[in-house]
Design a protein around this motif. Structure first.
Motif, mmCIF file in Angstrom:
data_model
loop_
_atom_site.group_PDB
_atom_site.id
_atom_site.type_symbol
_atom_site.label_atom_id
_atom_site.label_comp_id
_atom_site.label_asym_id
_atom_site.label_seq_id
_atom_site.Cartn_x
_atom_site.Cartn_y
_atom_site.Cartn_z
ATOM 1 N N VAL A 26 32.849 63.366 21.177
ATOM 2 C CA VAL A 26 33.159 61.989 20.745
ATOM 3 C C VAL A 26 34.070 61.109 21.387
ATOM 4 N N GLU A 27 34.318 60.048 21.907
ATOM 5 C CA GLU A 27 35.503 59.659 22.418
ATOM 6 C C GLU A 27 36.545 59.473 21.371
ATOM 7 N N ALA A 28 37.801 59.756 21.362
ATOM 8 C CA ALA A 28 38.701 59.628 20.614
ATOM 9 C C ALA A 28 39.434 58.340 20.350
ATOM 10 N N MET A 29 38.543 57.301 19.711
ATOM 11 C CA MET A 29 39.283 56.067 19.484
ATOM 12 C C MET A 29 39.947 56.172 18.265
ATOM 13 N N GLN A 30 39.727 56.874 17.392
ATOM 14 C CA GLN A 30 40.539 57.212 15.971
ATOM 15 C C GLN A 30 40.717 58.650 15.731
ATOM 16 N N ILE A 31 41.703 58.870 15.118
ATOM 17 C CA ILE A 31 41.990 60.399 15.031
ATOM 18 C C ILE A 31 43.013 60.719 13.745
ATOM 19 N N SER A 32 42.631 61.627 12.953
ATOM 20 C CA SER A 32 43.676 61.968 12.080
ATOM 21 C C SER A 32 43.392 63.297 11.616
ATOM 22 N N VAL A 33 44.421 64.190 11.464
ATOM 23 C CA VAL A 33 44.701 65.687 11.179
ATOM 24 C C VAL A 33 44.343 65.684 9.504
ATOM 25 N N VAL A 34 43.107 66.332 9.296
ATOM 26 C CA VAL A 34 42.654 66.256 7.632
ATOM 27 C C VAL A 34 43.073 67.505 7.093
ATOM 28 N N SER A 35 43.501 68.579 7.697
ATOM 29 C CA SER A 35 43.724 69.731 7.181
ATOM 30 C C SER A 35 44.446 70.806 8.131
ATOM 31 N N ILE A 75 37.026 59.822 15.353
ATOM 32 C CA ILE A 75 35.839 58.496 15.199
ATOM 33 C C ILE A 75 35.861 57.553 16.356
ATOM 34 N N ASP A 76 34.764 57.281 16.779
ATOM 35 C CA ASP A 76 34.539 56.551 17.867
ATOM 36 C C ASP A 76 33.447 55.385 17.469
ATOM 37 N N LYS A 77 32.967 54.520 18.291
ATOM 38 C CA LYS A 77 32.077 53.630 18.132
ATOM 39 C C LYS A 77 30.683 53.958 18.583
ATOM 40 N N VAL A 78 29.777 53.133 18.346
ATOM 41 C CA VAL A 78 28.216 53.661 18.708
ATOM 42 C C VAL A 78 28.015 53.616 20.137
ATOM 43 N N GLU A 79 27.979 54.911 20.768
ATOM 44 C CA GLU A 79 27.818 54.699 22.384
ATOM 45 C C GLU A 79 27.278 56.238 22.657
ATOM 46 N N HIS A 80 27.076 56.436 23.970
ATOM 47 C CA HIS A 80 26.193 57.725 24.406
ATOM 48 C C HIS A 80 27.127 58.839 24.654
ATOM 49 N N ASN A 81 27.407 59.189 23.551
ATOM 50 C CA ASN A 81 28.423 60.230 23.538
ATOM 51 C C ASN A 81 27.700 61.737 23.643
ATOM 52 N N PRO A 82 28.291 62.697 24.291
ATOM 53 C CA PRO A 82 27.647 64.042 24.533
ATOM 54 C C PRO A 82 27.190 64.944 23.196
ATOM 55 N N HIS A 98 41.630 52.863 23.756
ATOM 56 C CA HIS A 98 40.949 53.744 23.021
ATOM 57 C C HIS A 98 41.446 55.276 23.405
ATOM 58 N N SER A 99 42.793 55.308 23.542
ATOM 59 C CA SER A 99 43.427 56.677 23.539
ATOM 60 C C SER A 99 44.239 57.053 22.253
ATOM 61 N N VAL A 100 44.728 58.211 21.951
ATOM 62 C CA VAL A 100 45.163 58.563 20.654
ATOM 63 C C VAL A 100 46.121 59.780 21.033
ATOM 64 N N ALA A 101 47.151 60.142 20.069
ATOM 65 C CA ALA A 101 48.036 61.011 20.372
ATOM 66 C C ALA A 101 48.596 61.434 18.820
ATOM 67 N N THR A 102 48.516 62.818 18.452
ATOM 68 C CA THR A 102 48.948 62.896 17.090
ATOM 69 C C THR A 102 49.753 64.398 16.968
ATOM 70 N N LEU A 103 50.727 64.508 16.094
ATOM 71 C CA LEU A 103 51.271 65.866 15.927
ATOM 72 C C LEU A 103 50.161 66.617 15.236
ATOM 73 N N THR A 104 50.133 67.916 15.393
ATOM 74 C CA THR A 104 49.313 68.775 14.784
ATOM 75 C C THR A 104 50.129 69.710 13.925
ATOM 76 N N PRO A 105 49.453 70.562 12.978
ATOM 77 C CA PRO A 105 50.542 71.408 12.179
ATOM 78 C C PRO A 105 51.245 72.275 12.880
ATOM 79 N N LEU A 127 51.232 62.546 9.046
ATOM 80 C CA LEU A 127 50.978 62.539 10.399
ATOM 81 C C LEU A 127 50.143 61.339 10.529
ATOM 82 N N GLY A 128 49.592 60.772 9.708
ATOM 83 C CA GLY A 128 48.975 59.282 9.945
ATOM 84 C C GLY A 128 47.658 59.328 10.266
ATOM 85 N N PHE A 129 47.081 58.153 10.237
ATOM 86 C CA PHE A 129 46.057 57.529 10.965
ATOM 87 C C PHE A 129 45.819 56.772 11.991
ATOM 88 N N ILE A 130 45.648 57.486 13.265
ATOM 89 C CA ILE A 130 45.899 56.998 14.655
ATOM 90 C C ILE A 130 44.769 56.072 15.249
#
Length: 766
Positions: A214-223, A230-237, A587-594, A671-674
């Motif tokens: 799904v297009e990465a509009m929102q991202i957060s490292v949860v573990s 999380i994206d919007k409603v669209e034709h994701n693969p 609708h791009s994102v970047a996050t540090l990972t563990p 690491l935030g919610f991006i």
């Protein structure tokens, strides 16, 4: 519909979540009234979709070579009204194509089926299409990370039944524009600060691996193993329940991706974590209906939605899911483009937004208020929205405000060209100096901000940095704005003390202008600036000189490093940093990972999925800082799981030979919610420590909730500028935030009945 009986009672506020009867209400028109090409039919929403710029080949195409016995069927329910199926074991179809990606579509049912997918003679995967009900036009497989060259796909039947209806090939010829607009000419005056040891001499490394689905509009490292996307409603693969998904769980170790069911439209929602570790995702967009391909998706109005996600804590992700119950669990007002931040009591504050989907905010749809989750009775509002005059003064460019919790429990809020310190306990504002040189820094003139590391050596003095944005007039109509207007290179920095506020914003400049950048805090205390464009503003389909549908142009392909403790004039660096070839715009994102790497994903300045310039991106890039190539210190397995306030705990550290042990730091990070360049809750705190014995340390937890609010955190040790991997911990006791029953009951009264989803949403497909 969610089965409430299966909802875990340990989840927050279970006592007021209840199954409710839902009724149908009117849908809303398309986002900002914009209609993308080939999206003018209101038809049943299925996974089959040919985005602009891609090419479809049906099962009767002469370019497809079928071997073995295949039977042709015709029906309006099939893609292009035709399909081929086989019962013959080892029957196959062969297809040569030019492109960077390919998708295969067919029919799924409760018949056991199996197919082996080969790309250029190498097994890509073995699929087992299945669904409880017979569903046509389903995506059977997809890959989007092929080299831009000629490829051959071979699909071999390995089960009693296989159905192939069509292929869609991703266009390999998206042209790139690496031209740069002129830079701003404002001067730079910044006072030097002492430097921590962050010197690492080897080079950076950029690799491409994985697809988000799904297009990465929102991202957060949860573990330690997963990130939620999380994206919007669209034709994701990625497909779930017989239709495209708009949320997914990405495995950071295996790079596999699993769809997540989400009932409401999460388009441009905000998010944060509660003190018990639950992720809260709030707001979104109404159901999109008018002349848009997603018209019959079955989603619910997301404007007042509250979605709960209890993060996965193990390698198995089968039980991880979003929980929604829109009649019992919702905000008091609709919010699109809101910002969410955790507070000292473990609850979250939801700031601003728009009452309806649109583009540039205006007084008719502005939501100049704050509210809390869980709802609380404060200032006599009994859970209902509390007016924030600052969000009226900052129209029109004031969506997704920049918000940080300060050590004294107040909030820094920036929007448009202005900033305040907001005391949510007294509902009072303290005006701060206006950002210099007419630069606007919030949507759609989007810049990015970070709270710089909090250090006990400076008594945790808070200091903020805001970079990028635009000087475009936010009162102009879209047809008067150009995608070619240069973005701002300005970075504004201010210490939030009486003395620092009196001195005002200190200005310095990036080597080039950026709008829509992401600023990622590294465990070394440095900041990485990545993504964005050199001209234009956020959004799509609104301005002059659009590139495709994008309101921005001139992608920034090269990241930039900022060292906040370096002397003036030496803070920015591009040395050793690699250059990407993937535009990362709206609708791009970047996050540090563990593990210490930076995950970069997304980009979709389009109403729906597109393969035109600049198209929808599912490819993931990984940027490894120089420390990733070094032998790194480690926090030993028997580490603390929770960190108390004002108390000390013991840590055993493994320190490799050769590291400079004269500089050892222990750090806590959020690491935030991006989303949309907002890194909500992003936080970096240095912890005091003492040496106990060799490789054994006594570390002090944060002194209070203002330094680090109660909730999830990441702990690391940095030795001689080389960080360990990040270890997941909980700051505080892990309890849920306070619950006000009267405020909750009052908020529940404000909600209108939600619309019932389409029946196909109850189907299951694997």
């Amino acid at each position: 519909m969610i089965n409430c009986a299966r909802f875990p009672l340990s989840m927050l506020f279970w006592h007021f979540l209840a199954c409710a009867v839902v009724v149908s209400v009117a849908r809303e028109p398309a986002w900002n009234g914009f209609v993308s090409p080939a999206s003018d039919r209101d038809t049943q929403f299925t996974p089959y979709y040919v985005p602009p710029g891609a090419k479809a080949y049906d099962s009767n195409s002469p370019l497809l070579d079928f071997s073995g016995r295949w039977i042709t069927s015709f029906s309006p329910s099939y893609a292009h009204h035709t399909s081929r199926w086989t019962h013959r074991l080892d029957a196959y179809v062969l297809f040569s194509f030019h492109g960077t990606g390919i998708e295969g579509f067919g029919t799924t049912s409760d018949t056991i089926s199996c197919a082996r997918i080969y790309i250029d003679g190498v097994l890509l995967e073995t699929i087992k299409p299945w669904s409880k009900k017979t569903l046509a036009q389903q995506r059977l497989f997809w890959t989007f990370d092929l080299a831009p060259d000629k490829h051959t796909i071979k699909i071999v039947n390995c089960g009693p039944y296989l159905d192939i209806s069509a292929f869609v090939v991703t266009n390999a010829k998206r042209s790139l524009d690496r031209s740069s607009p002129a830079k701003s000419s404002a001067s730079s005056q910044v006072s030097p600060l002492p430097r921590r040891d962050t010197s690492v001499t080897s080079t950076w490394r950029l690799t491409q691996k994985g697809s988000t689905g799904v297009e990465a509009m929102q991202i957060s490292v949860v573990s330690s193993e997963h990130a939620v996307i999380i994206d919007k409603v669209e034709h994701n693969p990625l497909v779930i329940n017989g239709h495209p998904a708009w949320a997914a769980l990405y495995n950071l170790k295996t790079h596999s991706v699993r769809p997540l069911a989400m009932g409401s439209n999460s388009f441009c929602a905000g998010g944060s974590y509660l003190s018990n570790g639950t992720l809260v995702n709030v707001g979104g967009n109404p159901v999109v209906e008018d002349r848009v391909g997603a018209a019959s998706f079955g989603d619910l109005d997301g404007l007042q939605s509250v979605r709960l996600f209890d993060p996965c804590k193990s390698g198995s992700s089968s039980e991880c899911a979003f929980y929604e119950n829109h009649d019992a669990l919702h905000m008091a007002s609709g919010r699109w483009y809101n910002t969410v931040t955790r507070l000292t009591d473990g609850s979250v504050i939801i700031v601003g937004g728009s009452k309806k989907g649109g583009w540039i905010n205006n007084a008719t749809v502005n939501n100049p208020t704050v509210e809390f989750y869980p709802p609380k009775n404060i200032h006599g509002y009994l859970g209902l929205p509390i007016p924030l005059p600052f969000l009226q003064r900052t129209l029109n460019s004031n969506l997704f405000p920049i918000v940080f919790l300060l050590p004294d429990g107040t909030l820094f809020i920036a929007a448009n060209r202005d900033a305040i310190i907001y005391d949510w306990k007294t509902n009072s504002e303290r005006a701060l100096p206006q950002l210099p040189n007419g630069v606007r820094v919030t949507y759609p003139m989007t810049g990015a901000g970070q709270l710089l590391p909090l250090d006990p050596d400076t008594n945790y003095t808070p200091e903020v940095l805001i970079c990028g944005g635009s000087t475009i007039n936010d009162k102009q109509a879209g047809y008067e704005i150009s995608a070619l207007t240069p973005a701002s290179s300005q970075c504004s920095r201010m210490a939030l003390t009486d003395e620092g506020i009196s001195e005002g914003w200190q200005v310095e400049h990036m080597p080039e202008g950026r709008v829509m950048p992401d600023i990622v805090m590294l465990p070394t205390g440095q900041l990485l600036i990545v993504n964005g464009a050199g001209s234009g503003i956020s959004g799509y389909g609104n301005v002059q000189h659009q590139v495709g549908q994008s309101n921005a142009a001139n992608p920034r392909f090269s990241p930039l490093l900022y060292d906040p403790r370096a002397p003036r004039g030496e803070r920015f660096s591009t040395k050793g940093l690699p250059t990407s070839d993937i535009p990362r715009l709206y609708h791009s994102v970047a996050t540090l990972t563990p593990d210490g790497s930076i995950m970069i994903a997304g980009s979709n300045p389009n109403l729906d999925r597109s393969e035109m310039k600049y198209g929808t991106e599912y490819r993931v890039e990984w940027l490894n800082p120089p420390y990733m190539a070094k032998e790194r210190p480690a926090i030993l397995a028997k580490h603390t799981k929770s960190i108390p306030y004002g108390q000390s705990f013991n840590l055993q550290i493994d320190i490799p030979n050769g590291l400079n042990t004269e500089t050892i730091n222990f750090i806590l990070m959020d690491l935030g919610f991006i989303t949309h360049s907002v890194h909500a809750n992003s936080r970096f705190v240095y912890l005091k420590h003492q040496v106990s014995t060799t490789n054994s340390f006594v570390v002090s937890g944060p002194k209070d909730e203002g330094i680090y609010p109660p909730g999830p955190a990441w702990l690391a040790v940095v030795v001689g500028g080389v960080p360990s991997q990040l270890v997941e911990v909980m700051v505080g006791n892990g309890h849920s935030p306070p619950v006000d029953e009267a405020a909750i009951a009052n908020v529940r009264k404000t909600f209108k009945a939600t619309q019932k989803p389409k029946s196909h949403q109850d189907d299951t497909a694997e």
